[in-house]
Scaffold this active site. Structure first.
Site, mmCIF file in Angstrom:
data_model
loop_
_atom_site.group_PDB
_atom_site.id
_atom_site.type_symbol
_atom_site.label_atom_id
_atom_site.label_comp_id
_atom_site.label_asym_id
_atom_site.label_seq_id
_atom_site.Cartn_x
_atom_site.Cartn_y
_atom_site.Cartn_z
ATOM 1 C CB ILE A 25 -0.949 0.017 1.213
ATOM 2 C CG1 ILE A 25 -1.804 -1.248 1.204
ATOM 3 C CG2 ILE A 25 -1.831 1.261 1.193
ATOM 4 C CD1 ILE A 25 -2.605 -1.462 2.470
ATOM 5 N N GLY A 66 2.739 -5.806 8.095
ATOM 6 C CA GLY A 66 2.749 -4.385 7.752
ATOM 7 C C GLY A 66 1.632 -4.067 6.789
ATOM 8 C CG ASP A 67 2.424 -1.194 3.845
ATOM 9 O OD1 ASP A 67 3.361 -2.012 3.927
ATOM 10 O OD2 ASP A 67 2.566 -0.070 3.351
ATOM 11 C CD GLU A 68 5.677 -6.032 1.701
ATOM 12 O OE1 GLU A 68 6.521 -5.311 1.166
ATOM 13 O OE2 GLU A 68 5.923 -7.192 2.091
#
Length: 199
Positions: A25, A66-68
């Site tokens: 993201i 995280g954002d993955e």
């Protein structure tokens, strides 16, 4: 990794491929820093639902941390089919989210690796997707890139250069030179450039 290995095993006797799509993201840290981690978690949950609504029953959606996110597409006929799916993911992710009375728009950068074209080892497929994702991110984000061996070569070269630069700083291999700037009409020195050389 187990899911990737399972999908690879299922497709070994067919003419289909497995696609590993790694989503990152864009600017998610800004969202967390400005709106808080609790709100960031709500965005992650909303995006996970969007991903799940776009995949088939045998496909897999997983958060890597995280954002993955990793999306595993099985039984893919060709690269064009993967490109079509990737464009759909980008389009759906970019649609505004309505959360807690706020409208939030996010975008992702996506890297794609393919079995058997790129590698048969799950860890390598994830790593190659990661390399391709960073290329998409460096090209402005909200896009996707397929992995190619040239990307891995460039990634290794960059890593080696960074390592050599660190070592050179420690061993004093850099030195400073001053290059004069001369006015061609008068012949006077009017300034200089400071240049770092690497011996």
């Amino acid at each position: 990794y187990g899911k990737i290995l399972e999908s690879i095993t299922k497709t070994q006797n067919s003419n289909t491929m497995v696609a590993v799509l790694l989503h990152d993201i864009n600017r998610f840290k800004v969202i967390n820093d400005s709106l808080g981690h609790a709100f960031g978690d709500k965005i992650l949950c909303a995006l996970a639902k969007r991903f799940e609504n776009l995949v088939k029953e045998n496909d897999t959606v997983a958060r890597m941390g995280g954002d993955e996110f990793v999306v595993l597409l099985t039984g893919v006929a060709n690269e064009d089919e993967v490109s079509h799916a990737a464009r759909e993911f980008l389009k759906r992710v970019a649609e505004p989210l309505q959360l807690d009375g706020r409208e939030i728009t996010v975008a992702t950068s996506m890297g794609i690796s393919l079995y058997p074209r790129d590698r048969q080892v799950p860890e390598s497929l994830i790593r190659f997707s990661d390399i391709a994702m960073y290329k998409a991110k460096n090209e402005g984000g909200n896009s996707f890139c397929f992995y190619s061996p040239e990307m891995n070569k460039r990634a290794i070269e960059t890593l080696e250069l960074e390592s050599a630069l660190r070592k050179s700083l420690e061993t004093g291999e850099f030195f400073l030179l001053y290059q004069p700037k001369v006015d061609l009409m008068s012949g006077r020195v009017i300034g200089c450039e400071a240049l770092v050389r690497w011996h």
